[in-house]
Design a protein around this motif. Sequence first.
Motif, PDB file in Angstrom:
ATOM      1  N   ILE A 119       0.868  -1.258  -0.060  1.00  0.00           N
ATOM      2  CA  ILE A 119       0.185  -0.044   0.105  1.00  0.00           C
ATOM      3  C   ILE A 119       0.868   1.209   0.037  1.00  0.00           C
ATOM      4  CG2 ILE A 119      -1.723   1.422   1.262  1.00  0.00           C
ATOM      5  CD1 ILE A 119      -2.905  -1.569   2.371  1.00  0.00           C
ATOM      6  N   ASP A 120       1.722   1.250   0.938  1.00  0.00           N
ATOM      7  CA  ASP A 120       2.651   2.453   0.794  1.00  0.00           C
ATOM      8  C   ASP A 120       3.326   2.664  -0.413  1.00  0.00           C
ATOM      9  OD1 ASP A 120       2.623   3.507   3.527  1.00  0.00           O
ATOM     10  OD2 ASP A 120       3.499   1.746   4.261  1.00  0.00           O
ATOM     11  N   ARG A 121       3.900   1.853  -1.308  1.00  0.00           N
ATOM     12  CA  ARG A 121       4.466   2.116  -2.665  1.00  0.00           C
ATOM     13  C   ARG A 121       3.502   2.308  -3.639  1.00  0.00           C
ATOM     14  NH1 ARG A 121       8.321  -2.782  -4.386  1.00  0.00           N
ATOM     15  NH2 ARG A 121       8.454  -1.081  -6.006  1.00  0.00           N
ATOM     16  N   LEU A 122       2.136   1.800  -3.318  1.00  0.00           N
ATOM     17  CA  LEU A 122       1.026   2.309  -4.456  1.00  0.00           C
ATOM     18  C   LEU A 122       0.476   3.633  -4.169  1.00  0.00           C
ATOM     19  CD1 LEU A 122      -1.175  -1.170  -4.313  1.00  0.00           C
ATOM     20  CD2 LEU A 122      -0.109  -0.140  -6.332  1.00  0.00           C
ATOM     21  N   ARG A 123       0.569   4.188  -2.856  1.00  0.00           N
ATOM     22  CA  ARG A 123       0.055   5.398  -2.430  1.00  0.00           C
ATOM     23  C   ARG A 123       1.168   6.489  -2.927  1.00  0.00           C
ATOM     24  NH1 ARG A 123       1.715   7.426   2.821  1.00  0.00           N
ATOM     25  NH2 ARG A 123       0.359   9.062   2.570  1.00  0.00           N
ATOM     26  N   HIS A 180      -0.092   9.088  -5.477  1.00  0.00           N
ATOM     27  CA  HIS A 180      -0.008  10.346  -4.752  1.00  0.00           C
ATOM     28  C   HIS A 180      -1.610  10.226  -3.968  1.00  0.00           C
ATOM     29  CE1 HIS A 180       3.324  11.518  -7.238  1.00  0.00           C
ATOM     30  NE2 HIS A 180       2.525  11.149  -8.348  1.00  0.00           N
ATOM     31  N   THR A 181      -1.902   9.355  -3.429  1.00  0.00           N
ATOM     32  CA  THR A 181      -3.046   9.057  -2.660  1.00  0.00           C
ATOM     33  C   THR A 181      -2.885   8.684  -0.984  1.00  0.00           C
ATOM     34  OG1 THR A 181      -3.181   6.835  -3.468  1.00  0.00           O
ATOM     35  CG2 THR A 181      -4.595   8.460  -4.503  1.00  0.00           C
ATOM     36  N   SER A 182      -3.773   8.718  -0.281  1.00  0.00           N
ATOM     37  CA  SER A 182      -3.722   8.457   1.066  1.00  0.00           C
ATOM     38  C   SER A 182      -3.679   7.039   1.239  1.00  0.00           C
ATOM     39  CB  SER A 182      -4.617   8.947   1.868  1.00  0.00           C
ATOM     40  OG  SER A 182      -6.030   8.586   1.624  1.00  0.00           O
ATOM     41  N   PHE A 183      -3.385   6.590   2.569  1.00  0.00           N
ATOM     42  CA  PHE A 183      -3.364   5.139   2.864  1.00  0.00           C
ATOM     43  C   PHE A 183      -4.855   4.687   2.782  1.00  0.00           C
ATOM     44  CE2 PHE A 183      -3.076   1.394   5.336  1.00  0.00           C
ATOM     45  CZ  PHE A 183      -2.005   0.697   5.193  1.00  0.00           C
ATOM     46  N   GLU A 184      -5.800   5.343   3.207  1.00  0.00           N
ATOM     47  CA  GLU A 184      -6.942   4.870   3.366  1.00  0.00           C
ATOM     48  C   GLU A 184      -7.682   4.964   1.909  1.00  0.00           C
ATOM     49  OE1 GLU A 184     -11.670   6.266   4.649  1.00  0.00           O
ATOM     50  OE2 GLU A 184      -9.863   7.204   5.402  1.00  0.00           O
TER      51      GLU A 184
END
Length: 470
Positions: free
Chosen positions: A289-293, A297-301
Amino acid sequence: MTQRQRLFAGTQLRALRQRRAMRQVEMAEALGISASYLSQLENDERHLTPALADSLRSAFPVDWVDLAPSGGDELIRTLHEALADPQLPGDLPGEQVERLALQFPGFAERFVQLHALHAQTRLRLDMMDEAIGSSLAAGGRLPWEEVRDWFHQANNYVDPLDREAEALAADIAGDDISPRVQSMQNWLRANGVSIAWQSGGPMRRFDAQRRHLELDSTQPIESGRFQLAWQVAALALSQQIGAIVEESGLESAAARHILTIGLGNYAAGALLMPYERFRMAARELRHDIDRLRQMFHTSFEQTCHRLSTLQRPRARGIPVYFCRVDMAGNITKRHSATRMQFGRFGGACPLWIVHEAAAIPDRIHVQLAEMPDGTRYVSLAKGLVKPSGSYYRPPRRYAVALGCEAAHAAEFIYADGLNLANDDAVTRIGASCRICPRDHCDQRAFPPSDKAIVVDPLRRDLVPYHVVEP
């Protein structure tokens, strides 16, 4: 005895291998067959046997659901689904299931019907839980509950809106993987909308008559970007959103308005994380998730929520569940594309890792959990704190959770540190105390609503009663 029609699946097998970028020898090894046998299957020189179908379901559970040929006997298929219920021990080979359906069709039909009645009984129990939890004897629903159930019935995927948002993202973003803030602002200005970022006030406010958009500059950049995307989607896809609301069947005006907002949120997420680009990145990064966000450029949620919407036919992501839990333990947002279901009202199981995450924020917690039906899940949870921009406004604190069935652990990076084979490492949780059948849980809040209890004044354990099995 009725003979089953031979099933050829060459096109589907080749598509699956190409989707996974595998050589014939690699796929043959995964299926336990020779490369020459696989070549014959791909050229429709050999038919698909039940044993091979079992191997495909086991080795490629997500891909094969989308690519499996539609031929074959409907009774065999429904019997296979019923016998695969996780509450039933063991797993019958496909060949035995097929022989059972062909030799004893009357019994097979009744077993399928019995399983359907069992599923209906479980659903009625969930409805009773809803009625008790909401203190509404008739089980009535509030507008936001109607909308929540609408998304659940849609499997949290709205195909026409998702595809339109994906096309819009390609138009706005150009060569970028996701539309930038400046690109979205340029699109709005080109469509006659003026924009002002200012401190304080609502996160987003749009004056339709003046065509003027105000955004709160104190909100986190990911939130501000999402609100900007919401406005773009609301203007560009207004006709599509209106048509979906009109066909939703929701009766109250309040529910329709809430659905309109919810569809705007859905479209904004689809705009910032275009379906196919996001799905391929999620698979390549094993759902980190951290690499995807960082990539989008999005938040964790926002990233977790988008992962729960990847249910496009013939292009699905791995089935996951997603939820958000507040500091009081209330589930304020939920969806499950897995067999895992949440209690519809009130707090979640106290043994679930999401509660620890809410208490210890900004850290990823991982858990191997087992539901009462025997299905195991790899779950992650993270506590989040959203600043309010003022000392006099307390920050919002909550936790989000995401998980998949343990069968998909190889594609879920958060399973890497878990010992999936160790029964002692499993946390046995439930959906809600009211409907949880576990009779040896030290953290029960109250007994199950469908079973009797026995209280022994001469004995005291951590829980002062024993559940009586029917």
